[in-house]
Write a protein that holds these residues in place. Structure first.
Motif, PDB file in Angstrom:
ATOM      1  N   UNK A   1      37.390  66.729  39.892  1.00 49.69           N
ATOM      2  CA  UNK A   1      36.337  66.117  40.696  1.00 49.69           C
ATOM      3  C   UNK A   1      35.175  67.077  40.898  1.00 49.69           C
ATOM      4  N   UNK A   2      34.011  66.475  41.162  1.00 51.12           N
ATOM      5  CA  UNK A   2      32.822  67.278  41.438  1.00 51.12           C
ATOM      6  C   UNK A   2      32.395  67.056  42.881  1.00 51.12           C
ATOM      7  N   UNK A   3      32.187  68.166  43.576  1.00 51.93           N
ATOM      8  CA  UNK A   3      31.587  68.131  44.906  1.00 51.93           C
ATOM      9  C   UNK A   3      30.159  68.601  44.770  1.00 51.93           C
ATOM     10  N   UNK A   4      29.210  67.838  45.336  1.00 55.82           N
ATOM     11  CA  UNK A   4      27.839  68.326  45.307  1.00 55.82           C
ATOM     12  C   UNK A   4      27.688  69.399  46.383  1.00 55.82           C
ATOM     13  N   UNK A   5      26.548  70.028  46.430  1.00 55.95           N
ATOM     14  CA  UNK A   5      26.370  71.160  47.335  1.00 55.95           C
ATOM     15  C   UNK A   5      26.220  70.753  48.800  1.00 55.95           C
ATOM     16  N   UNK A   6      26.313  69.434  49.067  1.00 52.56           N
ATOM     17  CA  UNK A   6      26.356  68.944  50.444  1.00 52.56           C
ATOM     18  C   UNK A   6      27.767  68.562  50.861  1.00 52.56           C
ATOM     19  N   UNK A   7      28.739  68.816  49.963  1.00 53.99           N
ATOM     20  CA  UNK A   7      30.133  68.547  50.279  1.00 53.99           C
ATOM     21  C   UNK A   7      30.578  67.121  50.014  1.00 53.99           C
ATOM     22  N   UNK A   8      29.775  66.339  49.316  1.00 56.51           N
ATOM     23  CA  UNK A   8      30.133  64.958  48.983  1.00 56.51           C
ATOM     24  C   UNK A   8      30.715  64.905  47.582  1.00 56.51           C
ATOM     25  N   UNK A   9      31.751  64.080  47.398  1.00 57.55           N
ATOM     26  CA  UNK A   9      32.388  63.944  46.088  1.00 57.55           C
ATOM     27  C   UNK A   9      31.537  63.025  45.217  1.00 57.55           C
ATOM     28  N   UNK A  10      31.019  63.551  44.102  1.00 58.64           N
ATOM     29  CA  UNK A  10      30.196  62.763  43.188  1.00 58.64           C
ATOM     30  C   UNK A  10      31.042  61.938  42.231  1.00 58.64           C
ATOM     31  N   UNK A  11      32.165  62.504  41.782  1.00 58.89           N
ATOM     32  CA  UNK A  11      33.054  61.764  40.895  1.00 58.89           C
ATOM     33  C   UNK A  11      34.449  62.360  40.948  1.00 58.89           C
ATOM     34  N   UNK A  12      35.424  61.547  40.532  1.00 61.60           N
ATOM     35  CA  UNK A  12      36.830  61.965  40.492  1.00 61.60           C
ATOM     36  C   UNK A  12      37.507  61.265  39.319  1.00 61.60           C
ATOM     37  N   UNK A  13      38.250  62.023  38.519  1.00 65.44           N
ATOM     38  CA  UNK A  13      39.048  61.478  37.421  1.00 65.44           C
ATOM     39  C   UNK A  13      40.459  62.051  37.556  1.00 65.44           C
ATOM     40  N   UNK A  14      41.446  61.307  37.081  1.00 65.90           N
ATOM     41  CA  UNK A  14      42.830  61.768  37.165  1.00 65.90           C
ATOM     42  C   UNK A  14      43.427  61.879  35.773  1.00 65.90           C
ATOM     43  N   UNK A  15      44.049  63.025  35.515  1.00 71.51           N
ATOM     44  CA  UNK A  15      44.751  63.308  34.258  1.00 71.51           C
ATOM     45  C   UNK A  15      46.238  63.281  34.555  1.00 71.51           C
ATOM     46  N   UNK A  16      47.037  62.721  33.666  1.00 73.00           N
ATOM     47  CA  UNK A  16      48.482  62.729  33.842  1.00 73.00           C
ATOM     48  C   UNK A  16      49.024  64.070  33.352  1.00 73.00           C
ATOM     49  N   UNK A  17      49.059  65.041  34.256  1.00 71.37           N
ATOM     50  CA  UNK A  17      49.527  66.388  33.946  1.00 71.37           C
ATOM     51  C   UNK A  17      49.204  67.308  35.099  1.00 71.37           C
ATOM     52  N   UNK A  18      49.579  68.545  34.984  1.00 73.51           N
ATOM     53  CA  UNK A  18      49.300  69.554  36.006  1.00 73.51           C
ATOM     54  C   UNK A  18      48.092  70.383  35.572  1.00 73.51           C
ATOM     55  N   UNK A  19      47.228  70.723  36.527  1.00 78.42           N
ATOM     56  CA  UNK A  19      46.022  71.494  36.237  1.00 78.42           C
ATOM     57  C   UNK A  19      46.055  72.789  37.030  1.00 78.42           C
ATOM     58  N   UNK A  20      46.105  73.916  36.320  1.00 78.32           N
ATOM     59  CA  UNK A  20      46.173  75.225  36.971  1.00 78.32           C
ATOM     60  C   UNK A  20      45.003  76.137  36.621  1.00 78.32           C
ATOM     61  N   UNK A  21      44.282  75.833  35.542  1.00 79.86           N
ATOM     62  CA  UNK A  21      43.184  76.706  35.133  1.00 79.86           C
ATOM     63  C   UNK A  21      41.852  76.097  35.547  1.00 79.86           C
ATOM     64  N   UNK A  22      40.841  76.965  35.631  1.00 81.59           N
ATOM     65  CA  UNK A  22      39.531  76.465  36.055  1.00 81.59           C
ATOM     66  C   UNK A  22      38.870  75.664  34.944  1.00 81.59           C
ATOM     67  N   UNK A  23      38.102  74.637  35.318  1.00 83.44           N
ATOM     68  CA  UNK A  23      37.330  73.913  34.324  1.00 83.44           C
ATOM     69  C   UNK A  23      36.321  74.858  33.676  1.00 83.44           C
ATOM     70  N   UNK A  24      36.022  74.637  32.396  1.00 84.86           N
ATOM     71  CA  UNK A  24      35.099  75.491  31.651  1.00 84.86           C
ATOM     72  C   UNK A  24      33.932  74.645  31.179  1.00 84.86           C
ATOM     73  N   UNK A  25      32.719  75.170  31.339  1.00 85.23           N
ATOM     74  CA  UNK A  25      31.536  74.486  30.833  1.00 85.23           C
ATOM     75  C   UNK A  25      31.260  74.972  29.418  1.00 85.23           C
TER      76      UNK A  25
END
Length: 93
Positions: A34-58
């Motif tokens: 998910x993405x939080x904008x700099x005002x603390x609001x959630x802009x979007x959320x997606x769900x993956x069937x799995x565990x996520x432990x590493x940081x997202x990479x651009x």
């Protein structure tokens, strides 16, 4: 040092966020990206069937998320900045 906003997140977050011009993209252990904008609001959320432990990479204009214990050998998922899934990579058999 005073808190200006707080956010409830879907589960434990074990990594740093990826920073964009719009906000911060997080990967939660529960499989939520998910993405939080700099005002603390959630802009979007997606769900993956799995565990996520590493940081997202651009990578250019793609947000790449690594998946642990993913469904059907899922290893990587790519999103565009508005949060739409644009590709997946599955471990070859």
């Amino acid at each position: 040092g005073k808190s200006i906003w707080e956010v409830d997140v879907p589960g434990p977050i074990a990594s740093s966020p990826a920073l964009t011009t719009n906000g911060m993209i997080y990967a939660a252990e529960t499989g939520d990206v998910f993405e939080l904008n700099y005002n603390g609001k959630k802009d979007w959320n997606q769900t993956i069937n799995g565990k996520l432990y590493s940081e997202p990479v651009l990578a250019g204009d793609v947000v790449v998320v690594g998946v642990t214990s993913g469904d059907k050998n899922l290893l990587l998922v790519g999103y565009d900045f508005p949060g739409k899934q644009i590709w997946t990579f599955v471990v070859p058999q």
